[in-house]
Design an enzyme around this catalytic site. Structure first.
Site, PDB file in Angstrom:
ATOM      1  N   ARG A 116       0.817  -1.202   0.000  1.00  0.00           N
ATOM      2  CA  ARG A 116       0.000   0.000   0.000  1.00  0.00           C
ATOM      3  C   ARG A 116       0.857   1.260   0.000  1.00  0.00           C
ATOM      4  O   ARG A 116       0.495   2.270  -0.574  1.00  0.00           O
ATOM      5  CB  ARG A 116      -0.915   0.002   1.219  1.00  0.00           C
ATOM      6  CG  ARG A 116      -1.809   1.204   1.268  1.00  0.00           C
ATOM      7  CD  ARG A 116      -2.402   1.397   2.640  1.00  0.00           C
ATOM      8  NE  ARG A 116      -3.286   0.312   2.997  1.00  0.00           N
ATOM      9  CZ  ARG A 116      -3.596   0.018   4.263  1.00  0.00           C
ATOM     10  NH1 ARG A 116      -3.097   0.702   5.246  1.00  0.00           N
ATOM     11  NH2 ARG A 116      -4.409  -0.970   4.525  1.00  0.00           N
ATOM     12  N   TYR A 117       1.991   1.229   0.686  1.00  0.00           N
ATOM     13  CA  TYR A 117       2.897   2.378   0.746  1.00  0.00           C
ATOM     14  C   TYR A 117       4.135   2.030  -0.063  1.00  0.00           C
ATOM     15  O   TYR A 117       4.614   0.902   0.011  1.00  0.00           O
ATOM     16  CB  TYR A 117       3.312   2.653   2.192  1.00  0.00           C
ATOM     17  CG  TYR A 117       2.174   2.887   3.148  1.00  0.00           C
ATOM     18  CD1 TYR A 117       1.521   4.121   3.169  1.00  0.00           C
ATOM     19  CD2 TYR A 117       1.748   1.892   4.017  1.00  0.00           C
ATOM     20  CE1 TYR A 117       0.475   4.344   4.052  1.00  0.00           C
ATOM     21  CE2 TYR A 117       0.709   2.116   4.900  1.00  0.00           C
ATOM     22  CZ  TYR A 117       0.070   3.336   4.919  1.00  0.00           C
ATOM     23  OH  TYR A 117      -0.952   3.557   5.789  1.00  0.00           O
ATOM     24  N   ARG A 136       7.290   0.322   1.842  1.00  0.00           N
ATOM     25  CA  ARG A 136       7.167  -0.789   2.789  1.00  0.00           C
ATOM     26  C   ARG A 136       6.021  -1.709   2.401  1.00  0.00           C
ATOM     27  O   ARG A 136       4.996  -1.259   1.905  1.00  0.00           O
ATOM     28  CB  ARG A 136       7.001  -0.273   4.224  1.00  0.00           C
ATOM     29  CG  ARG A 136       5.899   0.755   4.419  1.00  0.00           C
ATOM     30  CD  ARG A 136       6.251   1.621   5.628  1.00  0.00           C
ATOM     31  NE  ARG A 136       5.145   2.436   6.113  1.00  0.00           N
ATOM     32  CZ  ARG A 136       4.812   3.625   5.622  1.00  0.00           C
ATOM     33  NH1 ARG A 136       5.446   4.120   4.574  1.00  0.00           N
ATOM     34  NH2 ARG A 136       3.822   4.300   6.157  1.00  0.00           N
ATOM     35  N   CYS A 144      -2.522 -18.469  14.388  1.00  0.00           N
ATOM     36  CA  CYS A 144      -2.327 -17.704  15.614  1.00  0.00           C
ATOM     37  C   CYS A 144      -2.566 -18.625  16.805  1.00  0.00           C
ATOM     38  O   CYS A 144      -3.312 -19.602  16.694  1.00  0.00           O
ATOM     39  CB  CYS A 144      -3.291 -16.528  15.675  1.00  0.00           C
ATOM     40  SG  CYS A 144      -2.981 -15.355  14.344  1.00  0.00           S
ATOM     41  N   CYS A 198      -8.154 -13.786  18.075  1.00  0.00           N
ATOM     42  CA  CYS A 198      -8.755 -12.579  18.632  1.00  0.00           C
ATOM     43  C   CYS A 198     -10.099 -12.359  17.939  1.00  0.00           C
ATOM     44  O   CYS A 198     -10.173 -12.365  16.710  1.00  0.00           O
ATOM     45  CB  CYS A 198      -7.852 -11.384  18.379  1.00  0.00           C
ATOM     46  SG  CYS A 198      -6.148 -11.679  18.905  1.00  0.00           S
ATOM     47  N   CYS A 238     -10.209  -9.576  15.205  1.00  0.00           N
ATOM     48  CA  CYS A 238      -9.138  -9.588  14.196  1.00  0.00           C
ATOM     49  C   CYS A 238      -9.580  -8.974  12.865  1.00  0.00           C
ATOM     50  O   CYS A 238     -10.648  -9.268  12.348  1.00  0.00           O
ATOM     51  CB  CYS A 238      -8.691 -11.024  13.956  1.00  0.00           C
ATOM     52  SG  CYS A 238      -7.350 -11.140  12.759  1.00  0.00           S
ATOM     53  N   ARG A 293      -8.326  -9.679  10.069  1.00  0.00           N
ATOM     54  CA  ARG A 293      -8.368 -10.743   9.055  1.00  0.00           C
ATOM     55  C   ARG A 293      -9.302 -11.872   9.482  1.00  0.00           C
ATOM     56  O   ARG A 293      -9.094 -13.043   9.145  1.00  0.00           O
ATOM     57  CB  ARG A 293      -6.954 -11.269   8.783  1.00  0.00           C
ATOM     58  CG  ARG A 293      -6.023 -10.149   8.397  1.00  0.00           C
ATOM     59  CD  ARG A 293      -4.873 -10.533   7.504  1.00  0.00           C
ATOM     60  NE  ARG A 293      -4.111  -9.317   7.206  1.00  0.00           N
ATOM     61  CZ  ARG A 293      -3.004  -8.961   7.865  1.00  0.00           C
ATOM     62  NH1 ARG A 293      -2.487  -9.744   8.783  1.00  0.00           N
ATOM     63  NH2 ARG A 293      -2.405  -7.828   7.574  1.00  0.00           N
ATOM     64  N   ASP A 295     -11.258  -1.450  12.999  1.00  0.00           N
ATOM     65  CA  ASP A 295     -11.609  -1.479  11.581  1.00  0.00           C
ATOM     66  C   ASP A 295     -13.064  -1.905  11.402  1.00  0.00           C
ATOM     67  O   ASP A 295     -13.651  -2.531  12.276  1.00  0.00           O
ATOM     68  CB  ASP A 295     -10.718  -2.495  10.856  1.00  0.00           C
ATOM     69  CG  ASP A 295      -9.277  -2.031  10.744  1.00  0.00           C
ATOM     70  OD1 ASP A 295      -9.062  -0.813  10.592  1.00  0.00           O
ATOM     71  OD2 ASP A 295      -8.370  -2.887  10.815  1.00  0.00           O
ATOM     72  N   ASP A 335      -7.508   3.103  10.139  1.00  0.00           N
ATOM     73  CA  ASP A 335      -7.091   2.613   8.825  1.00  0.00           C
ATOM     74  C   ASP A 335      -8.266   2.843   7.895  1.00  0.00           C
ATOM     75  O   ASP A 335      -9.346   2.300   8.118  1.00  0.00           O
ATOM     76  CB  ASP A 335      -6.720   1.127   8.927  1.00  0.00           C
ATOM     77  CG  ASP A 335      -5.536   0.800   8.039  1.00  0.00           C
ATOM     78  OD1 ASP A 335      -5.357   1.496   7.017  1.00  0.00           O
ATOM     79  OD2 ASP A 335      -4.804  -0.145   8.364  1.00  0.00           O
ATOM     80  N   LYS A 369      -3.434   4.614   6.687  1.00  0.00           N
ATOM     81  CA  LYS A 369      -3.730   4.999   8.066  1.00  0.00           C
ATOM     82  C   LYS A 369      -3.848   6.511   8.168  1.00  0.00           C
ATOM     83  O   LYS A 369      -3.043   7.233   7.609  1.00  0.00           O
ATOM     84  CB  LYS A 369      -2.601   4.534   8.985  1.00  0.00           C
ATOM     85  CG  LYS A 369      -2.529   3.018   9.109  1.00  0.00           C
ATOM     86  CD  LYS A 369      -1.400   2.606  10.027  1.00  0.00           C
ATOM     87  CE  LYS A 369      -1.218   1.105  10.069  1.00  0.00           C
ATOM     88  NZ  LYS A 369      -0.728   0.534   8.776  1.00  0.00           N
TER      89      LYS A 369
END
Ligand SMILES: *Cc1c(COP(=O)(O)O)cnc(C)c1O
Ligand code: SF4
Length: 347
Positions: free
Chosen positions: A90-91, A94, A103, A107, A110, A112, A271, A308, A315
């Protein structure tokens, strides 16, 4: 002491067992877990004091996940920004490289969530190799963020092989690992792992503590081992309704993190991910927390509060020049200068 692989095999995945342990009805948990799987590491489970506590809420299925009217499963448009299956770019300078498929504790909030516990979360050897080739072909990429899943769930030699391949790319100046295992499976942070990682400086690790009760002696020992190996530690917290949405809780968390040599980096607004709506606060909640703590707490302890933006626009720091208006539809300016709307109400 048992090894971390053994702990992981003993993770609780059956809502019936959990319900029995805490003396509650298993039916609602089962309904939710059929759609969004449950997994809780033995260590994280041991930290829960009872139903509804701040750690419970982070990892135990909640019926509100099924009735959430939030529309998007992938609000950040990661799939559109993915030039290669394991890469999100996206940037310019990076990229995220998705290396880990799983995981230790799932969570409930999450980002995702659409993929957690599903086979689409696993990254194949070919996808990983293609991702690294992509990075090698893009000289503007200086900074590679390993994400997943949790990269630290890979075996030491798998992770080492990835780091060696990235280190061999001349324009990659640094690597960051995003991972929650210091919080959910601290026994994973072994001396062997740290000895391996220390060869890859500058290496950053951003972990994910959300509540001061997660700052246990075991977590502290994991962070100290990493810091002693020269890894620079940061923390990303998600602002979660009913978990950490007060200035007092965040102050205790952020101060406690500094004691563990972990620098608070981001406070993320939730999000707009389907199945997580009950965690979302209003933007004012985060602004009020930071306003209350700016001054009483050192700047060292204060993360940047960010949203985000939906649609993969990046962000947005929640600072006056980006926050045009609040109300039930907040108006925000992206760093790229575009004005977007963001739903700003609790459900
Ligand atoms: C958050 C994020 C990054 C890293 O952003 P920093 O502000 O440098 O921490 C990189 N790529 C994607 C897709 C991200 O979402
Ligand atoms: S550790 Fe990170 S990727 Fe894994 S479930 Fe939690 S938020 Fe999602």
């Amino acid at each position: 002491m048992q090894d971390w692989q053994q702990s992981l095999r003993q993770a609780m995945i059956d809502p019936m067992e959990l319900a029995e342990r805490f003396g509650i009805d298993s039916a609602p948990l089962q309904r939710v877990a059929r759609r969004y799987p449950m997994r809780i590491s033995p260590y994280y489970l041991s930290l829960i004091e009872g139903p509804g506590d701040p750690l419970w809420r982070q990892c135990v299925p909640d019926e509100r996940e099924l009735t959430d009217p939030t529309r998007s499963a992938d609000p950040l448009d990661e799939e559109r920004l993915s030039p290669s299956p394991a890469v999100v770019h996206r940037y310019a300078d990076r990229v995220l490289l998705l290396v880990g498929g799983d995981c230790a504790t799932y969570c409930r909030f999450c980002t995702r969530k659409r993929k957690l516990g599903c086979s689409t979360m696993t990254v194949s050897e070919e996808d990983l190799a293609a991702g690294i080739d992509y990075i090698a072909s893009r000289p503007e990429v200086r900074d590679v963020l390993l994400s997943g899943g949790d990269p630290l769930l890979l075996e030491d030699d798998q992770l080492e092989a990835i780091l060696l391949r990235l280190r061999a790319i001349p324009h990659v100046e640094m690597v960051r690992i995003g991972g929650r295992l210091p919080v959910t499976l601290p026994e994973r942070i072994t001396d062997d792992l740290c000895q391996m990682l220390r060869r890859f400086a500058p290496l950053y690790l951003n972990t994910h503590f959300n509540h001061p009760r997660e700052l246990t002696p075991q977590a502290a020992a994991a962070c100290v081992r990493l810091a002693d190996a020269g890894i620079v530690l940061g923390n990303q917290t998600v602002l979660l309704r009913g978990v950490n949405d007060s200035a007092e809780t965040q102050a205790n968390l952020w101060r406690g993190l500094l004691r563990l040599r972990v620098r608070p980096y981001y406070l993320h607004h939730m999000d707009l991910v389907r199945g997580t709506g009950h965690f979302r606060t209003r933007i004012e909640t985060g602004l009020d927390i930071l306003q209350a703590l700016r001054g009483p707490l050192s700047g060292m302890a204060l993360p940047q509060y960010v949203i985000d933006s939906p649609g993969g626009k990046g962000k947005i720091p929640l600072l006056p020049e980006y926050l045009l208006s609040l109300g039930d539809q907040a108006r925000l300016r992206t760093p790229g200068g575009e004005v977007i709307q963001f739903p700003n109400y609790e459900i």
